[in-house]
Design a protein around this motif. Structure first.
Motif, PDB file in Angstrom:
ATOM      1  N   LYS A  60      37.606  47.184  41.397  1.00 22.84           N
ATOM      2  CA  LYS A  60      36.875  46.457  40.354  1.00 22.84           C
ATOM      3  C   LYS A  60      37.228  46.985  38.964  1.00 22.84           C
ATOM      4  CE  LYS A  60      32.828  44.977  43.011  1.00 22.84           C
ATOM      5  NZ  LYS A  60      31.340  45.069  43.134  1.00 22.84           N
ATOM      6  N   ILE A  61      37.670  48.229  38.904  1.00 26.59           N
ATOM      7  CA  ILE A  61      38.005  48.839  37.621  1.00 26.59           C
ATOM      8  C   ILE A  61      39.160  48.114  36.926  1.00 26.59           C
ATOM      9  CG2 ILE A  61      39.668  50.540  38.511  1.00 26.59           C
ATOM     10  CD1 ILE A  61      38.465  52.559  36.543  1.00 26.59           C
ATOM     11  N   ILE A  62      39.987  47.450  37.732  1.00 29.19           N
ATOM     12  CA  ILE A  62      41.125  46.726  37.135  1.00 29.19           C
ATOM     13  C   ILE A  62      40.978  45.211  37.300  1.00 29.19           C
ATOM     14  CG2 ILE A  62      42.787  48.631  37.336  1.00 29.19           C
ATOM     15  CD1 ILE A  62      43.790  47.318  39.930  1.00 29.19           C
ATOM     16  N   ASN A  63      39.778  44.747  37.625  1.00 29.65           N
ATOM     17  CA  ASN A  63      39.549  43.304  37.784  1.00 29.65           C
ATOM     18  C   ASN A  63      39.661  42.614  36.416  1.00 29.65           C
ATOM     19  OD1 ASN A  63      38.499  40.700  38.181  1.00 29.65           O
ATOM     20  ND2 ASN A  63      37.106  41.410  39.775  1.00 29.65           N
ATOM     21  N   SER A  64      40.510  41.652  36.322  1.00 26.46           N
ATOM     22  CA  SER A  64      40.759  40.969  35.040  1.00 26.46           C
ATOM     23  C   SER A  64      39.798  39.823  34.791  1.00 26.46           C
ATOM     24  CB  SER A  64      42.187  40.414  35.008  1.00 26.46           C
ATOM     25  OG  SER A  64      42.328  39.369  35.976  1.00 26.46           O
ATOM     26  N   GLY A  65      39.102  39.381  35.828  1.00 32.71           N
ATOM     27  CA  GLY A  65      38.248  38.215  35.684  1.00 32.71           C
ATOM     28  C   GLY A  65      38.995  36.907  35.825  1.00 32.71           C
ATOM     29  N   TYR A  66      40.295  36.992  36.069  1.00 35.22           N
ATOM     30  CA  TYR A  66      41.109  35.766  36.182  1.00 35.22           C
ATOM     31  C   TYR A  66      40.781  35.011  37.466  1.00 35.22           C
ATOM     32  CZ  TYR A  66      45.257  32.785  36.598  1.00 35.22           C
ATOM     33  OH  TYR A  66      46.088  31.707  36.746  1.00 35.22           O
ATOM     34  N   HIS A  67      40.600  35.770  38.563  1.00 35.77           N
ATOM     35  CA  HIS A  67      40.393  35.136  39.866  1.00 35.77           C
ATOM     36  C   HIS A  67      38.897  34.919  40.130  1.00 35.77           C
ATOM     37  CE1 HIS A  67      44.609  35.921  40.768  1.00 35.77           C
ATOM     38  NE2 HIS A  67      44.418  37.169  40.375  1.00 35.77           N
ATOM     39  N   SER A  68      38.607  33.898  40.902  1.00 39.09           N
ATOM     40  CA  SER A  68      37.218  33.578  41.242  1.00 39.09           C
ATOM     41  C   SER A  68      36.708  34.506  42.351  1.00 39.09           C
ATOM     42  CB  SER A  68      37.122  32.127  41.708  1.00 39.09           C
ATOM     43  OG  SER A  68      37.829  31.962  42.934  1.00 39.09           O
ATOM     44  N   ARG A  69      35.385  34.470  42.534  1.00 41.88           N
ATOM     45  CA  ARG A  69      34.793  35.259  43.635  1.00 41.88           C
ATOM     46  C   ARG A  69      35.313  34.757  44.981  1.00 41.88           C
ATOM     47  NH1 ARG A  69      28.355  36.209  42.381  1.00 41.88           N
ATOM     48  NH2 ARG A  69      28.619  37.514  40.512  1.00 41.88           N
ATOM     49  N   LEU A  70      35.551  33.461  45.081  1.00 42.58           N
ATOM     50  CA  LEU A  70      36.046  32.883  46.323  1.00 42.58           C
ATOM     51  C   LEU A  70      37.415  33.457  46.671  1.00 42.58           C
ATOM     52  CD1 LEU A  70      35.648  30.840  48.605  1.00 42.58           C
ATOM     53  CD2 LEU A  70      36.713  29.103  47.128  1.00 42.58           C
ATOM     54  N   PHE A  71      38.245  33.708  45.646  1.00 45.50           N
ATOM     55  CA  PHE A  71      39.579  34.288  45.870  1.00 45.50           C
ATOM     56  C   PHE A  71      39.453  35.628  46.601  1.00 45.50           C
ATOM     57  CE2 PHE A  71      42.883  37.223  44.449  1.00 45.50           C
ATOM     58  CZ  PHE A  71      44.051  36.510  44.699  1.00 45.50           C
ATOM     59  N   PHE A  72      38.597  36.500  46.074  1.00 46.32           N
ATOM     60  CA  PHE A  72      38.457  37.821  46.678  1.00 46.32           C
ATOM     61  C   PHE A  72      37.710  37.760  48.017  1.00 46.32           C
ATOM     62  CE2 PHE A  72      39.045  39.071  42.189  1.00 46.32           C
ATOM     63  CZ  PHE A  72      40.149  39.899  42.357  1.00 46.32           C
ATOM     64  N   LYS A  73      36.821  36.809  48.168  1.00 47.42           N
ATOM     65  CA  LYS A  73      36.116  36.652  49.440  1.00 47.42           C
ATOM     66  C   LYS A  73      37.098  36.322  50.552  1.00 47.42           C
ATOM     67  CE  LYS A  73      32.194  34.173  51.478  1.00 47.42           C
ATOM     68  NZ  LYS A  73      31.140  33.153  51.261  1.00 47.42           N
ATOM     69  N   LYS A  74      38.046  35.437  50.263  1.00 47.92           N
ATOM     70  CA  LYS A  74      39.056  35.064  51.259  1.00 47.92           C
ATOM     71  C   LYS A  74      39.988  36.240  51.538  1.00 47.92           C
ATOM     72  CE  LYS A  74      39.193  30.088  50.288  1.00 47.92           C
ATOM     73  NZ  LYS A  74      40.032  28.962  49.789  1.00 47.92           N
ATOM     74  N   LEU A  75      40.334  36.991  50.485  1.00 47.43           N
ATOM     75  CA  LEU A  75      41.205  38.173  50.648  1.00 47.43           C
ATOM     76  C   LEU A  75      40.557  39.165  51.613  1.00 47.43           C
ATOM     77  CD1 LEU A  75      42.972  40.123  47.781  1.00 47.43           C
ATOM     78  CD2 LEU A  75      41.719  41.333  49.554  1.00 47.43           C
ATOM     79  N   TRP A  76      39.285  39.507  51.363  1.00 51.35           N
ATOM     80  CA  TRP A  76      38.604  40.499  52.192  1.00 51.35           C
ATOM     81  C   TRP A  76      38.396  39.981  53.615  1.00 51.35           C
ATOM     82  CZ3 TRP A  76      37.988  45.467  51.846  1.00 51.35           C
ATOM     83  CH2 TRP A  76      38.113  46.068  50.587  1.00 51.35           C
ATOM     84  N   LYS A  77      38.163  38.694  53.750  1.00 48.99           N
ATOM     85  CA  LYS A  77      37.992  38.132  55.085  1.00 48.99           C
ATOM     86  C   LYS A  77      39.269  38.292  55.907  1.00 48.99           C
ATOM     87  CE  LYS A  77      36.616  33.890  57.475  1.00 48.99           C
ATOM     88  NZ  LYS A  77      36.204  32.468  57.316  1.00 48.99           N
ATOM     89  N   THR A  78      40.431  38.143  55.232  1.00 45.41           N
ATOM     90  CA  THR A  78      41.719  38.258  55.925  1.00 45.41           C
ATOM     91  C   THR A  78      41.964  39.688  56.401  1.00 45.41           C
ATOM     92  OG1 THR A  78      42.644  36.450  54.639  1.00 45.41           O
ATOM     93  CG2 THR A  78      44.212  37.964  55.675  1.00 45.41           C
ATOM     94  N   ILE A  79      41.828  40.644  55.488  1.00 46.04           N
ATOM     95  CA  ILE A  79      42.182  42.023  55.862  1.00 46.04           C
ATOM     96  C   ILE A  79      41.118  42.647  56.759  1.00 46.04           C
ATOM     97  CG2 ILE A  79      43.644  42.385  53.846  1.00 46.04           C
ATOM     98  CD1 ILE A  79      41.365  43.845  52.482  1.00 46.04           C
ATOM     99  N   ALA A  80      39.859  42.229  56.593  1.00 44.65           N
ATOM    100  CA  ALA A  80      38.796  42.776  57.439  1.00 44.65           C
ATOM    101  C   ALA A  80      38.951  42.346  58.888  1.00 44.65           C
ATOM    102  CB  ALA A  80      37.429  42.351  56.906  1.00 44.65           C
ATOM    103  N   SER A  81      39.678  41.235  59.097  1.00 48.74           N
ATOM    104  CA  SER A  81      39.920  40.774  60.467  1.00 48.74           C
ATOM    105  C   SER A  81      41.180  41.394  61.046  1.00 48.74           C
ATOM    106  CB  SER A  81      40.026  39.248  60.493  1.00 48.74           C
ATOM    107  OG  SER A  81      41.122  38.811  59.700  1.00 48.74           O
TER     108      SER A  81
END
Length: 559
Positions: A60-81
């Motif tokens: 989060k320290i380098i989060n630019s605000g460019y991407h939506s919350r949905l973007f990161f939600k999908k990212l975490w869903k992928t790697i968490a699986s």
């Protein structure tokens, strides 16, 4: 098998792999909760954070605000699986600048299959993304003015139409261009013309609300897209007119270009829309039609589109198509109006173009010439008229009483400015072997405004060949004594508009007498055209005029 030797080599290999990855990539390792447990030097360099600042924190320290919350939600869903995620991420460095990384995130599990770590391996692609952004910007924006261009406008306008339809609000397109912009380019050069377009784009942008958009469509043509106006048509129309009139006023203020004040004006066509009833291309067509109508009516004005404009333009387009066929079918004819002296002796004729339309009958130039002059057909028509005139001169040459008659031919501005004009004229005259001294070209004052020196050069070339020149419709334009002094004319034709009132209006008669006196001083002959009565004829003779033309002496007719 030497087991210690095997593990020693494996350890060295792993160290070499890590060194290679560190040298090439930006690496970060987090635990299963996303807490950073390790970063390499490249991560610190690009993020501008120290190792100590990053440890124990999250990305989060380098989060630019460019991407939506949905973007990161999908990212975490992928790697968490337990799956590998790949994609591009925009981050923000400590100094506030953004950078892009092409990222691969690999989840690592322990012997039981539980997620323990995530390794993020990134490549800096900021330059590539900046280049892509620049290329996209250039593709969607005008290079000269920096305004959005036609490509950008298409997507934007479609979105505006949809949004206004959902909100039941009116919107409008204001299409405008500079009046006689070509004259500015011709007179001052294209650099000055470009400067004018840049200043105009600034004026337009400064006086448009941020929710609206100014677009450069190309050349000197601009489009203003107004959105979220009133939902009541009458109120929205009033809003649009107020904005249009303000813009029109701002654009009419003088421009300081190359150290000189330059005056111009704009013509503007307006199309309004609501409820998604029309597609973007239809709205643009309507605004363009309204603009075309403004220019046809004399320019420097504002006009809202209505159905009658479209109908008239469709009729004109049909007429233009017919005219192209008319050239092939030889439907163009010349009628001749007599020119006489004070004793009513015939001195020559003016050739007047007529079109024998198969449906509409005999048509005067007023019905079609304004359309032809805007196309390449004007050159074909001009030379066809000259050929017909030369054929008539050839026929008169066989008749003693007619062998000295002169034919006057009107020349259009576009035809006169053509680089091959002199050459083509000479070729046609030589083709029919007629005396060039029996040909007179009639020009109008406006033809000399753009490039006086070139006009004089063209005239002198043809005068040396034997052709004579008249200035037609004299007194109706911005007559300049310097033009009359410099141009190699030998005749002025007083415009017919002065004849109608000369018997009752002393001012019209005074103008006529002044022109006659001026012509005598300059050594020019004078023709009074539009004479319809004996009283006019006698008064003109008394005033010193010598040559006459009009219905009093005969209507135009064929030979």
């Amino acid at each position: 098998m030497n087991t210690p030797f095997f593990f020693e080599n494996l350890t060295k290999d792993l160290e070499n792999y890590q060194r290679a990855i560190d040298a090439h990539s930006i690496v970060a390792i987090t635990d299963a909760r996303g807490v950073i447990t390790h970063v390499n030097d490249k991560f610190c360099d690009i993020s501008q954070y120290s190792y100590a600042e990053l440890m124990g924190g999250t990305h989060k320290i380098i989060n630019s605000g460019y991407h939506s919350r949905l973007f990161f939600k999908k990212l975490w869903k992928t790697i968490a699986s337990g799956n590998i995620w790949q994609g591009e991420i925009c981050n923000r460095a400590k100094d506030g600048s953004v950078y892009w990384v092409d990222t691969t995130i690999v989840p690592l599990t322990d012997s039981t299959g539980s997620l323990k770590y995530y390794i993020s391996i990134c490549t800096d692609i900021t330059q590539l993304k900046n280049a892509e952004a620049q290329a996209r910007y250039m593709a969607l924006h005008d290079e000269l003015t920096g305004l959005p261009n036609r490509h950008f406008m298409k997507e934007y306008l479609a979105a505006v139409i949809e949004s206004n339809g959902l909100n039941q609000a009116y919107g409008a397109l204001l299409m405008l261009d500079l009046d006689h912009f070509k004259n500015i380019n011709d007179a001052f050069g294209h650099d000055v013309g470009d400067d004018l377009l840049k200043v105009l784009s600034i004026r337009l942008s400064q006086h448009i609300h941020p929710q609206n958009m100014v677009v450069r469509l190309g050349g000197d043509e601009f489009l203003i897209i107004l959105s979220e106006l009133s939902s009541i048509e009458e109120d929205a129309r009033r809003e649009v007119r107020d904005i249009a009139e303000y813009i029109h006023k701002e654009c009419s203020r003088p421009f300081l270009l190359n150290g000189k004040l330059t005056h111009t004006s704009v013509s503007m066509g307006i199309a309004m829309f609501c409820n998604n009833t029309l597609q973007a291309h239809e709205l643009l067509k309507h605004a363009d039609m309204a603009l075309y109508e403004v220019k046809r009516m004399g320019r420097n004005d504002i006009l809202f589109f209505d159905a009658s404009i479209e109908q008239r333009i469709l009729v004109e387009q049909s007429l233009l198509s017919d005219f192209r066929l008319a050239l092939k079918r030889n439907e163009l004819q010349l009628f001749y109006q007599v020119l006489v002296d004070a004793e009513q002796n015939i001195k020559g004729y003016e050739a007047l173009l007529r079109w024998q339309h198969p449906v509409h009958g005999l048509m005067l130039p007023e019905r079609f010439m304004h359309l032809i002059e805007k196309t390449e057909l004007i050159h074909t028509v001009g030379y066809q008229v000259l050929e017909l005139a030369c054929q008539q001169l050839l026929a008169w040459h066989q008749q003693d009483e007619a062998s000295h008659w002169v034919i006057a031919v009107n020349v259009s501005a576009e035809q006169f400015k053509n680089h091959h004009f002199e050459k083509n004229v000479v070729e046609i005259i030589e083709k029919y072997a007629v005396n060039p001294a029996l040909l007179r070209f009639e020009l109008t004052e406006s033809m000399f405004y753009a490039d006086l020196n070139q006009s004089i050069k063209t005239m002198q070339t043809l005068i040396e060949f034997g052709i004579q020149f008249s200035m037609d419709d004299f007194g109706t334009g911005y007559s300049s004594l310097s033009y009359l002094r410099l141009l190699p004319l030998d005749q002025l034709k007083i415009d017919r508009s002065f004849m109608a009132g000369m018997l009752s209006n002393p001012e019209d008669l005074a103008v006529i007498k002044t022109i006659i006196a001026l012509a005598k001083i300059l050594g020019l002959t004078v023709v009074a055209e539009g004479i319809e009565s004996e009283a006019q004829f006698l008064l003109l003779k008394e005033s010193g005029c010598y040559l006459f033309q009009g219905y009093y002496f005969g209507y135009p007719s064929k030979f």
